[in-house]
Scaffold this motif. Structure first.
Motif, PDB file in Angstrom:
ATOM      1  N   ARG B 476       0.810  -1.223   0.000  1.00  0.00           N
ATOM      2  CA  ARG B 476       0.000   0.000   0.000  1.00  0.00           C
ATOM      3  C   ARG B 476       0.843   1.273   0.000  1.00  0.00           C
ATOM      4  O   ARG B 476       0.337   2.358  -0.261  1.00  0.00           O
ATOM      5  N   ALA B 477       2.148   1.119   0.297  1.00  0.00           N
ATOM      6  CA  ALA B 477       3.036   2.280   0.170  1.00  0.00           C
ATOM      7  C   ALA B 477       3.147   2.685  -1.296  1.00  0.00           C
ATOM      8  O   ALA B 477       3.288   3.861  -1.622  1.00  0.00           O
ATOM      9  N   PHE B 478       3.062   1.709  -2.193  1.00  0.00           N
ATOM     10  CA  PHE B 478       3.095   1.990  -3.624  1.00  0.00           C
ATOM     11  C   PHE B 478       1.696   2.256  -4.171  1.00  0.00           C
ATOM     12  O   PHE B 478       1.527   3.010  -5.119  1.00  0.00           O
ATOM     13  N   ASP B 479       0.740   1.549  -3.605  1.00  0.00           N
ATOM     14  CA  ASP B 479      -0.600   1.544  -4.197  1.00  0.00           C
ATOM     15  C   ASP B 479      -1.665   1.785  -3.136  1.00  0.00           C
ATOM     16  O   ASP B 479      -2.420   0.882  -2.780  1.00  0.00           O
ATOM     17  N   PRO B 480      -1.719   3.005  -2.609  1.00  0.00           N
ATOM     18  CA  PRO B 480      -2.679   3.275  -1.534  1.00  0.00           C
ATOM     19  C   PRO B 480      -4.124   3.058  -1.972  1.00  0.00           C
ATOM     20  O   PRO B 480      -4.973   2.704  -1.153  1.00  0.00           O
ATOM     21  N   ALA B 481      -4.408   3.241  -3.250  1.00  0.00           N
ATOM     22  CA  ALA B 481      -5.792   3.129  -3.717  1.00  0.00           C
ATOM     23  C   ALA B 481      -6.191   1.686  -4.028  1.00  0.00           C
ATOM     24  O   ALA B 481      -7.356   1.404  -4.294  1.00  0.00           O
ATOM     25  N   GLY B 482      -5.235   0.790  -4.017  1.00  0.00           N
ATOM     26  CA  GLY B 482      -5.563  -0.615  -4.257  1.00  0.00           C
ATOM     27  C   GLY B 482      -6.029  -0.910  -5.673  1.00  0.00           C
ATOM     28  O   GLY B 482      -6.905  -1.730  -5.892  1.00  0.00           O
ATOM     29  N   VAL B 483      -5.407  -0.234  -6.658  1.00  0.00           N
ATOM     30  CA  VAL B 483      -5.844  -0.431  -8.042  1.00  0.00           C
ATOM     31  C   VAL B 483      -4.862  -1.272  -8.874  1.00  0.00           C
ATOM     32  O   VAL B 483      -5.151  -1.644  -9.998  1.00  0.00           O
ATOM     33  N   ALA B 484      -3.674  -1.544  -8.305  1.00  0.00           N
ATOM     34  CA  ALA B 484      -2.640  -2.228  -9.081  1.00  0.00           C
ATOM     35  C   ALA B 484      -2.773  -3.742  -8.943  1.00  0.00           C
ATOM     36  O   ALA B 484      -2.498  -4.304  -7.892  1.00  0.00           O
ATOM     37  N   ASN B 485      -3.207  -4.371 -10.013  1.00  0.00           N
ATOM     38  CA  ASN B 485      -3.358  -5.824 -10.037  1.00  0.00           C
ATOM     39  C   ASN B 485      -3.965  -6.363  -8.734  1.00  0.00           C
ATOM     40  O   ASN B 485      -3.376  -7.218  -8.063  1.00  0.00           O
ATOM     41  N   PRO B 486      -5.150  -5.872  -8.404  1.00  0.00           N
ATOM     42  CA  PRO B 486      -5.752  -6.251  -7.117  1.00  0.00           C
ATOM     43  C   PRO B 486      -6.044  -7.749  -7.070  1.00  0.00           C
ATOM     44  O   PRO B 486      -6.230  -8.380  -8.114  1.00  0.00           O
ATOM     45  N   GLU B 487      -6.082  -8.289  -5.881  1.00  0.00           N
ATOM     46  CA  GLU B 487      -6.440  -9.691  -5.665  1.00  0.00           C
ATOM     47  C   GLU B 487      -5.447 -10.655  -6.303  1.00  0.00           C
ATOM     48  O   GLU B 487      -5.812 -11.760  -6.687  1.00  0.00           O
ATOM     49  N   LYS B 488      -4.226 -10.214  -6.424  1.00  0.00           N
ATOM     50  CA  LYS B 488      -3.139 -11.105  -6.814  1.00  0.00           C
ATOM     51  C   LYS B 488      -2.119 -11.073  -5.678  1.00  0.00           C
ATOM     52  O   LYS B 488      -2.043 -10.101  -4.933  1.00  0.00           O
TER      53      LYS B 488
END
Lengths: 425, 518
Positions: B476-488
């Protein structure tokens, strides 16, 4: 110290009770415990990783700044700490679990690297990380990410890490990686802690991949008239098929450049390889021993220690820059891996702090220019007066916002070695 | 005959998305579909009309990666040509709360590039330029869509090559290798992708472009390159890489040793390691996989072999000769009944032919199969192979063993007939049980195929809730919004049911009213 920090300190003063509640032996800090001139209020000496977690949890409850320490050989590295309430001494974490048949070892962070080498050597194995600073512990070597000549073939220390257990700022123990040489499950957080100077977590144990001790080793050494010639020699060895372990350059403050090539391998082949390298380096000598000062950092106590990186072909420009960096000090001594492009140098302790700061800034600019922006200069260690004169130990650090974000998520209150890392992290 | 490669699914409940979505999710889905269509004109402005695929049948061609068992048609596919376009696309996704999934050549085997119907699939297939080969600095600069082997092709004229060599190296992309930290048969000696990348340019999940490292090693600051490699597209997309080139070895010798049984082969491997020889590769095949390879490519391995061991040595000629003599002696001592040795390229290729064809060859002896990827400490190999044989005997499911013996990376091929009711499920059970064996012996749930979707729910079997929570904090430090390849990569409640220890607070986008959790 800022007013805010003062306030934090005052508020934390009643905290010794909380630390004692961790059940870990705690003593008042003494002068010998000072970190970059700052004497910690307490030194905690946990017996194991659980003790580390207990201390971290107790310290976190009171917002105390925590600094992990192994043998303390590089404890002053990095920028000066903003706060240092508790030194967490991990010396007692020295358990070694060697799986010889798997070429793997797990070692407690406090394990002296020399002790580890003895254990591994008994099975004909080694961790191919050169003992750059004598007396270092496993945790210290990893936290500083300090690698020696063998990095050229075996990679820097971070490349040898298979798994790691750390205690987070909030006292939670967490592992990543594993104990097998091949593993891609989950994030490889060990890479992140390698070289992080204890700002993201307290390393409690590290699992490494090992190598067999090579049956034979030879070093081929030759003088080079000037930096350009040194580079030619280095490049000729790199283009050969001799598969060297290390290609080092060594230039004392007053003297010529020497190129050293370390070859390791089966006894049957070593002589032929040494002869081939020798033929590439006119006037060279071949020895079965390592040259004097092999892998050691240049300079002496109180010097300002520099690390310079560059693409290997830009070696001459960096050597030239180091020769002219500090007009009042003369050419700076330099030693390092010409093969991989990591050099160490030192500004003498006698350098006036203001001049030292200037020298670092102009040298950094020159290295960055000469390497097309690929190279860097970082100050690993400097005396307090040089820091106080306005030293920037890091220079430009690409990706700093991401680094801050990682720090914020793993240590939201900024209690782990605060201020020691790039960008004030 | 139908060949189908599927993988372990016993260790997780089957997750048919249409049935596991809670009630009411359909409404959210429709909203997201609308938002996605609204995004298309903006994506076209960024990537050009020919860089955006909306046509349903063309989108369908991207529905899975190499693990075809998992499939989902992407909402929209973009094919950027520059780093700036990638970053702009990700910035748009972040702003709109739309998930994105990165894809290279689509050869991955853990469904790490499984698309989302409510998301953007960002494929790097039009970023295929080798920007520079710099033999003086022993490196090359490449775009992420460059095929692995193309780096070696570009470097070969200078006497260099790119060391990581996953079996799909003809087609797999460097960007995908970076996402998966790919190894290959020779990673025993040369390490993985992470050991061969000097610099990266990445597009972050927030839409930034960041350069990390370059032609010099060890840039100041945290080792973000090391942490990014192997992050399976969850921290952003590599838009350019500076990779190390390795001097082509003077000599390469490949030995093939045939044994009557696996135990003797295993003993030979142990003694090679104990003698301090470090081969470039050590591969082993059992009787069943040899049978399959013979049927498929007539590799002409020694008749009656219950195990074939392939040992490759490379380096200075004198060293290779010394080591080859040693390996030969050790194999003989362990009971090898035939040893072949080759140094010429054509002869070596003949030895490798059977091994390289093994996976596909299994299709000759079985209508369907599951390829497992697990790791055990090398010293536990013998015991684990024994356990696998027992599992196979008890269940009546045949298992062919092909593996990287030097590093304990197993690739059991679990064979079944998919026309037979229940056979797939039984095979999946055996495959899952093999993974259990790996974990029980202190190994790993994946040595090289990655976690992806396929093994996300197995992560808690290897890591504690605290370990996983820490990884999530990092992510989440890189992807706070949770949009990067979620659920992997990490388990989620939706994918795996309740997972203890994984953060369950309200998603920031949900809190802001910009997204719904489902």
């Amino acid at each position: 110290m800022s007013g805010e920090d003062q306030q934090a300190r005052v508020e934390a003063d009643g905290a010794v009770g909380a630390l004692a509640a961790s059940g870990v032996p705690v003593r008042p800090g003494a002068d010998r415990d000072a970190v970059g001139g700052v004497v910690p209020r307490w030194v905690a000496e946990p017996a194991d990783a659980d003790g580390c977690a207990a201390v971290a949890a107790a310290a976190a409850r009171d917002g105390l700044a925590l600094v992990p320490r192994g043998a303390g050989t590089k404890i002053g590295w990095g920028a000066p700490l903003r706060r240092c309430d508790v030194v967490l001494d991990v010396s007692a974490l020295n358990r070694v679990d060697h799986a010889a048949g798997d070429l793997v070892v797990e070692a407690g962070a406090g394990t002296p690297v020399e002790d580890l080498a003895d254990v591994l050597g008994a099975s004909g194995q080694r961790l191919p990380v050169d003992p750059v600073v004598p007396g270092s512990t496993v945790g210290g070597v990893v936290a500083t990410g300090l690698s020696g000549p063998g990095r050229m073939l075996y990679g820097p220390v971070r490349d040898l890490i298979l798994g790691m257990t750390v205690v987070r700022a909030d006292g939670v123990a967490a592992s990543s990686g594993g104990r097998v040489v091949k593993n891609v499950a989950g994030y490889d957080l060990g890479k992140l802690h390698a070289g992080a100077l204890g700002t993201l977590g307290i390393i409690t144990s590290v699992t490494f991949r090992l190598r067999p001790v090579p049956p034979a080793a030879h070093t081929v050494s030759a003088r080079a008239d000037d930096p350009a010639r040194a580079r030619e020699l280095v490049a000729s060895v790199q283009r050969s098929h001799t598969a060297p372990t290390a290609i080092e350059v060594d230039r004392p403050a007053a003297g010529a450049v020497t190129v050293h090539v370390l070859l390791e391998g089966p006894k049957d082949g070593i002589r032929a390889r040494a002869d081939e390298v020798s033929s590439l380096l006119p006037g060279s000598s071949v020895s079965e021993d390592l040259p004097e000062g092999w892998g050691e950092l240049p300079g002496g106590p109180g010097d300002t220690l520099l690390k310079l990186t560059s693409p290997p072909a830009r070696l001459p420009a960096v050597l030239d820059a180091l020769a002219e960096a500090a007009p009042d000090a003369g050419p700076l001594p330099v030693r390092g891996s010409a093969g991989s492009g990591v050099l160490f140098s030192a500004l003498p302790s006698a350098t006036d702090p203001v001049n030292a700061v200037r020298a670092v800034a102009s040298l950094r600019a020159r290295v960055e220019e000469a390497t097309g922006g690929h190279g860097s200069l970082t100050v690993l260690d400097a005396p307090r007066p040089v820091h106080d004169a306005g030293l920037d130990p890091w220079g430009t650090v690409p990706g700093l916002p991401l680094m801050r974000s990682i720090k914020k998520n793993l240590d939201p209150d900024g209690v782990l070695s605060p201020g020691r890392f790039a960008g004030g992290i | 005959m139908r060949e189908r490669a599927i993988r372990d699914r016993s260790d997780e409940s089957p997750h048919d998305r249409s049935t596991t979505d809670p009630a009411g999710a359909a409404h959210g889905r429709a909203d997201r579909a609308d938002r996605l269509s609204a995004l298309v004109p903006r994506l076209k402005r960024i990537c050009g009309g020919d860089g955006v695929i909306t046509d349903a049948s063309r989108r369908r061609t991207y529905e899975s990666d190499g693990l075809t068992y998992h499939a989902e048609v992407p909402g929209v596919v973009v094919l950027p040509t520059t780093a700036e376009q990638v970053a702009e696309v990700l910035g748009l996704c972040a702003a709109e709360g739309v998930p994105f999934v990165p894809r290279g050549a689509g050869t991955g085997l853990s469904a790490g590039a499984l698309p989302r119907t409510d998301g953007v699939l960002v494929t790097t297939s039009r970023m295929r330029r080798v920007i520079e080969v710099d033999p003086d600095n022993e490196c090359a600069v490449v775009q992420p869509g460059v095929a692995n082997l193309d780096i070696t092709r570009a470097a070969a004229p200078y006497g260099y090559y790119y060391a990581p060599d996953p079996s799909s190296q003809q087609v797999c992309s460097v960007g995908g290798n970076i996402a998966e930290n790919s190894g290959g048969a020779h990673c025993l000696k040369y390490g993985f992708t992470v050991n061969h990348v000097l610099g990266l340019q990445i597009a972050t999940p927030q839409g930034g472009l960041v350069r990390l490292g370059g032609k010099a090693p060890e840039a100041p600051g945290y080792d973000l390159i090391g942490a990014f490699i192997g992050s399976e597209g969850t921290l952003g997309i590599a838009t350019e890489a500076t990779v190390r080139l390795v001097r082509t070895p003077q000599k390469v010798t490949t030995l093939l040793a045939a044994f009557t049984g696996m135990d003797a082969g295993g003993e030979a491997v142990s003694s090679v390691v104990a003698e301090g020889v470090l081969p470039a590769a050590v591969e082993m095949m059992d009787a069943l996989s040899i049978e399959a390879a013979e049927a498929a490519v007539a590799c002409d391995y020694p008749e009656g072999a219950g195990a074939v061991l392939i040992v490759e040595l490379d380096g200075p000629a004198a060293d290779v000769d010394a080591d080859a003599a040693m390996v030969r002696r050790l194999c003989e001592r362990a009971g090898a009944f035939e040893i072949r040795e080759a140094s010429g390229a054509a002869e070596r290729a003949r030895i490798w032919k059977g091994r390289k064809s093994a996976f596909a060859a299994v299709g000759r002896i079985s209508p369907a199969y599951i390829v497992q990827d697990g790791v055990v400490p090398r010293t536990a190999l013998g015991e684990v192979l024994g356990d696998i044989a027992r599992l196979s005997a008890e269940s009546g499911i045949r298992v062919a063993n092909v593996f990287h013996a030097g590093d304990g990376n197993l690739h059991p091929l679990v064979l079944f007939d998919d026309a037979e009711p229940g056979a797939g499920e039984r095979a999946a059970e055996v495959s899952g049980a093999i993974l259990d064996l790996c974990i029980r012996h202190g190994g790993s749930i994946t040595g090289e195929h990655g976690v992806g979707v396929d093994k996300a729910c197995s992560m808690p079997r290897m890591f504690t809730p605290q370990d996983l929570e820490t990884m999530d904090l990092f992510r989440r430090a890189f992807d706070p919004a949770g949009v990067a390849n979620p659920e992997k990569l990490l388990p989620t409640p939706r994918l795996c049911g309740e997972v203890p220890g994984v953060r369950k607070d309200v998603h920031p986008l949900v809190a802001e009213g910009r997204a719904e959790q489902f």
